[in-house]
Structures are given as C-alpha cells and as structure tokens.
Design a protein around this motif. Structure first.
Motif, PDB file in Angstrom:
ATOM      1  N   ASP A 139     -21.390 -21.116  27.619  1.00 19.13           N
ATOM      2  CA  ASP A 139     -21.286 -21.049  29.080  1.00 19.13           C
ATOM      3  C   ASP A 139     -20.322 -22.108  29.612  1.00 19.13           C
ATOM      4  N   LYS A 142     -16.973 -20.746  29.345  1.00 22.73           N
ATOM      5  CA  LYS A 142     -16.716 -19.727  30.362  1.00 22.73           C
ATOM      6  C   LYS A 142     -16.172 -20.363  31.644  1.00 22.73           C
ATOM      7  N   TRP A 143     -16.784 -21.476  32.043  1.00 21.27           N
ATOM      8  CA  TRP A 143     -16.301 -22.161  33.241  1.00 21.27           C
ATOM      9  C   TRP A 143     -14.896 -22.715  33.015  1.00 21.27           C
ATOM     10  N   LEU A 146     -12.550 -19.852  33.610  1.00 11.42           N
ATOM     11  CA  LEU A 146     -12.363 -19.589  35.032  1.00 11.42           C
ATOM     12  C   LEU A 146     -11.425 -20.613  35.658  1.00 11.42           C
ATOM     13  N   GLU A 188     -21.901 -13.817  40.478  1.00  9.81           N
ATOM     14  CA  GLU A 188     -21.360 -14.917  39.680  1.00  9.81           C
ATOM     15  C   GLU A 188     -21.241 -14.538  38.216  1.00  9.81           C
ATOM     16  N   THR A 189     -22.239 -13.827  37.711  1.00 10.56           N
ATOM     17  CA  THR A 189     -22.194 -13.397  36.316  1.00 10.56           C
ATOM     18  C   THR A 189     -21.038 -12.430  36.079  1.00 10.56           C
ATOM     19  N   LEU A 192     -17.690 -14.588  36.196  1.00 13.56           N
ATOM     20  CA  LEU A 192     -17.558 -15.542  35.099  1.00 13.56           C
ATOM     21  C   LEU A 192     -17.349 -14.835  33.761  1.00 13.56           C
ATOM     22  N   ASP A 193     -18.169 -13.815  33.482  1.00 12.88           N
ATOM     23  CA  ASP A 193     -18.057 -13.116  32.204  1.00 12.88           C
ATOM     24  C   ASP A 193     -16.790 -12.271  32.126  1.00 12.88           C
ATOM     25  N   PHE A 196     -13.852 -14.607  31.415  1.00 13.67           N
ATOM     26  CA  PHE A 196     -13.926 -15.064  30.029  1.00 13.67           C
ATOM     27  C   PHE A 196     -13.442 -13.982  29.065  1.00 13.67           C
TER      28      PHE A 196
END
Length: 539
Positions: A139, A142-143, A146, A188-189, A192-193, A196
C-alpha cells in the motif's frame, strides 16, 4: 345332545351381549377400546354362520378432528417479521445488478480445492482483499505511484477522484458481494489501485519505468523478480478492477476523451504475457474486435477477461449461456411436441462426473495405435486429429500455471455470458494425463514443456484442476474431435495392428526374431511340400 347344548349356550351368550350394549347405550357410558379375545370354538361351527352374519357390525366411532388454530392477527410479531423479510428480498432483487456482474467471489466448492490459488499474496486490487495486514507494505508503494503520476502529469488529484466518483455506481455493480465500504473509501480505492496498475502496465511496455520517473533500483517499479509475483496476484479473479475505470483514468492521464479510448487492454496483455501457456506472443491487432473494447455490449470486462479472450479464437465464438448456480448446472429444456407442465423432467442436470470423460489417457490411446505430434504456429487450444495422429500445440507450464488456469476456470464457471473454452481444454488434458508416464511421453514429443520438479507434479496439477468443476462433454468445442478419436480407439483392427507393431517393431531384436520365424516357417512349408508332392505325382 351336545350340539343342542352348544347352540343354547351360544344363543344365551349373544342375548347377554345385546342386553349389555342396550344398557350402556341408555346410560351413555363411553365404551372402552375393544380388546382382542380368542373366539370360542363353537363360533367356528358352520351352522352358526347365518346367525352371526345377521347381527349388525359395531365399529368404534371415529375420533373428532383436531380444532384448527385461529389465524394469526396481521400485527402479530411473527407476521410482521415475515413481511419484513419479504420486503427486504424485494429490495435486494431490485437493487442487485445481476446483468452487470463481472468480478465474482470464488465459490467455496472451488476454493476448498486450493486456497492459495485464489488469494493474492503481496498486493490487493479492488475492495475484496483491501486492508489486510499482509498488503500494508505494498500500500505504501501504491501511494508512491500516485505521487509519481501526479508529479509527472501536473494534475490535481481531485480530477481522478471526481472521475471515479462519477463511475462509482457502475463500478459497484460489477462486484458480486455487497461492498460495505463508504463512498469515499471506495472512490479512493478505485483511484489508488488504478494508478498503481497503470504504472506497472506502462512501465513494462515501451515507456519503461525510467521514462516514468522511477529509479533503476526501485524495489517495485523495476523489472525484477517481484514482477512475477505481482503478475500472478493481479490476474486473480477476486483481484480485478473494472476495465472501464482503468480506461477512464488512463485517458485522463494522456489527455484523451475517456469515452473514445480503449488503451488498457494492449498494455495489460503486454504486462501479463510471461504468464502465457504458449510460445505464441500475443500482440494487439486492429482486427481484434471486441477484445479491446471496454463497452458493455460484449467487450472485455477486466484484465482477466482480456487475458482469457486473447487465448481464444478470434473472433470469439458465440456461446450459449449456461444455466448455473454456484456449483450446479442445468441444460436447456428439452423441446417437446406438446406442452408439458413444469417438472424435473423438463431440465436435464449435467453436473455428472461421468459426462466429464472426453477421451482416454495417453497410454490407452498409444495401445490403440494413436500417435502424438506437436503442432507449431497455432494457439495452444487448437488441437487436431488426422489419420490416427493427434496434433497438440505446445504447452508451457511454470509455477504460476496452476493458479492461472484455476482463476480462468472459476471465471467461466461464474460468468454466464462467456463460453467454456479454457474449461474444455483443461478437461481434455486432464483426461489425457493420468500419470507421470503420460506426461513423460508428451514431454518427449515436445507437447509439454514444464519447469516443475518432476513429471508427477504436472500430472497431479492436471488431475486437481478440474475438481468440483461443472462440465458437460457435449457442451465442448473438443467434443467432435473426441468422438473421432474414440471411434478410432474402439476399432479392434487398429488395436491389434498397434499391438503387433509395438511387440515386433519397437525393438530391433524382436524384429530380427520375427524375420527368423517367418523364414523358418517358409522353409518348413517348402520342406513339407517337397516331401508330400512326389507321393501324389511320382515320376
């Protein structure tokens, strides 16, 4: 004298019994339950039968019916509870997007076969596995992805959040299980995903991770060993994102119109190409048709669907939707010349293990004289049988092949609108392979190439792939080929000829022994002829 006395006693007994019944009836005394007693011997006298038959037959009165309970009032707690459950079912039926489902939970009957094949190990995409402790490390990356995407494009994050929020309702309808996440968490999911996954797709493609601004020593965004684990996790059925969300986010990054861009499918194919079970490298073409269209009218649904469609014939053949429900499958109703009432006879169940047998194993087919040859230049599903030779394209097996096939089969079992090409192929190979001897023979003929520990592991893998899988051999693109092979196998002449060839022509010493035996037989016949012939025709 004795007979007369017996008759008098019998008459006296009957009169006494009648008098007793009359007294009890007048006094309203309830009669007791009759007790079975032995009949006196005098009653067996044939002369008394007219007297006995003239008496009326007395039976106990039937018991009164039980009183019916009074109906429950409408405002009773029980009725109110039932009505509440019916209303909830009506709401669920109205709000459930059955037609748009594409990302399913793997059924328990399939998951119990192999738990690890359907559960991601290092990265989660979508809401199903979000928030687990094992994915916290990824995770953070992932950030980072972004941040790199925003820094490279100079976009505001609200641009992607607003786009994801506009797609939220449609995206939620793609997931089978009810998503308990709030609107903000779900949006948000998605953002973010999606960012990624797109960074990985673009980094493996021509742009490269350096072109996207990542360091050559980046622990994730670099071509190294962890990439194979990411590919295996991101191809799983429960780890998918709707393809239209990925297309929309990528279009915003590149400055295209989201409604006219279908760019993710070629990038996804390039990213998942190392998982392909074939030597053929799949490249996107302009004639691929609905493979790269993310629309709802027959286009690809997510990356797993894109991968599956790339393995199938192009264009994808139209398939008849199968009537399935979680491990049970039913065929279409049988047409009748007259109307029939709905009953179990109208629907033929096909979830029968006897219907899964397409073909015999390699050892049995070899005994019938069938040969196996590798077929090059075609897809792995394109199997052909001609003149006693079964041509099978080369199949590449690695440590991720089992999980790949299981997720493809699970998707075909759950999604009613797709066919069963992958399930048919895996079932066909499962029938061919029963032991490591079969795998060794296919490997020697360059049909199977594997990087597992032994041939026995390959045999075990195929024998476990079709556990708890609903399959009908009549609903299979290999059914016609299997019938041809079985007809050849059932021909006794082919079996005898193959047995003779295997016994005398597979070993040079056996062949020499056969020639010697034939020569000896001919010499013996000649000697016998020249011995007998002068006897009948002397000189």
């Amino acid at each position: 004298m004795v007979a007369l006395l017996d008759q008098q006693l019998i008459v006296l007994y009957l009169i006494t019994l009648k008098l007793k019944e009359t007294i009890e009836a007048n006094l309203c005394i309830p009669q007791a339950k009759p007790i079975a007693r032995p009949i006196p011997l005098g009653l067996y006298n044939p002369a008394l039968r007219p007297l006995l038959t003239s008496q009326p037959l007395l039976l106990p009165p039937p018991p009164p019916p039980p009183p019916r309970p009074p109906p429950l009032p409408f405002d009773s707690p029980r009725i109110m509870s039932i009505i509440e459950k019916i209303n909830q079912a009506r709401q669920d039926e109205a709000s459930s997007p059955w037609e748009t489902l594409s990302i399913y939970r793997v059924p328990k009957c399939l998951r119990d076969v192999d738990q690890t094949a359907y559960t991601p190990k290092i990265v989660s995409l979508g809401p199903y596995h979000r928030g687990r402790r094992r994915f916290r490390t990824m995770d953070r990356h992932k950030w980072r992805s972004l941040y790199h995407a925003l820094d490279r494009t100079s976009h505001d994050v609200r641009l992607y959040l607003d786009a994801a929020r506009s797609l939220e309702v449609h995206a939620r309808s793609c997931y089978e299980a009810p998503i308990s996440m709030s609107s903000d968490d779900f949006v948000e999911t998605l953002v973010l995903d999606s960012i990624f996954a797109l960074e990985l797709f673009r980094g493996v493609a021509r742009e490269g991770f350096r072109g996207l601004g990542y360091s050559p020593n980046d622990p994730v965004f670099a071509v190294r060993g962890i990439m194979h684990s990411l590919q295996r996790d991101m191809i799983m059925l429960e780890n998918q994102l709707p393809l239209f969300v990925l297309d929309w986010i990528l279009a915003l990054q590149l400055g295209f119109e989201p409604s006219d861009s279908y760019l993710v499918a070629p990038l996804a194919l390039r990213f998942f190409n190392p998982l392909m079970p074939t030597d053929e490298i799949l490249r996107p073409t302009a004639s691929s048709g609905p493979l790269y269209e993310a629309s709802s009218n027959g286009g690809a649904l997510h990356c797993l669907d894109v991968f599956r469609r790339s393995l199938l014939p192009c264009p994808t053949p139209a398939s008849i939707p199968r009537l399935t429900y979680r491990g049970k499958q039913f065929a279409r109703p049988v047409a009748a010349p007259f109307p029939m009432p709905f009953s179990d006879a109208c629907w033929l169940p096909i979830a029968d293990k006897r219907r899964r047998q397409l073909i015999h194993c390699v050892g049995d087919l070899r005994d019938a004289g069938i040969k196996f040859r590798s077929r090059a230049g075609v897809q792995f599903w394109d199997i052909e049988f001609k003149d006693g030779v079964l041509y099978i394209p080369r199949l590449l097996i690695h440590d991720g092949t089992k999980s790949l096939f299981l997720n493809l089969i699970a998707f075909e079992q759950c999604h009613l609108e797709c066919g069963n090409h992958i399930t048919s192929y895996v079932t066909f190979m499962d029938n061919l392979i029963n032991s490591d001897v079969d795998v060794g023979y296919l490997h020697a003929n360059e049909i199977i190439e594997h990087w597992l520990g032994s041939d026995g592991e390959v045999a075990d893998m195929f024998n476990w792939l079709c556990q708890e899988v609903v399959f009908d051999r009549h609903d299979c693109y290999l059914s016609g080929l299997s019938e041809e092979v079985n007809r050849y196998y059932n021909n006794k002449w082919n079996t005898l000829r193959a047995s003779f060839n295997h016994k005398y022509f597979s070993n040079p010493w056996a062949f020499i022994s056969l020639i010697a035996a034939v020569v000896l037989l001919l010499l013996t016949a000649a000697q016998t002829f020249y011995t007998v012939y002068p006897y009948y025709k002397p000189k």
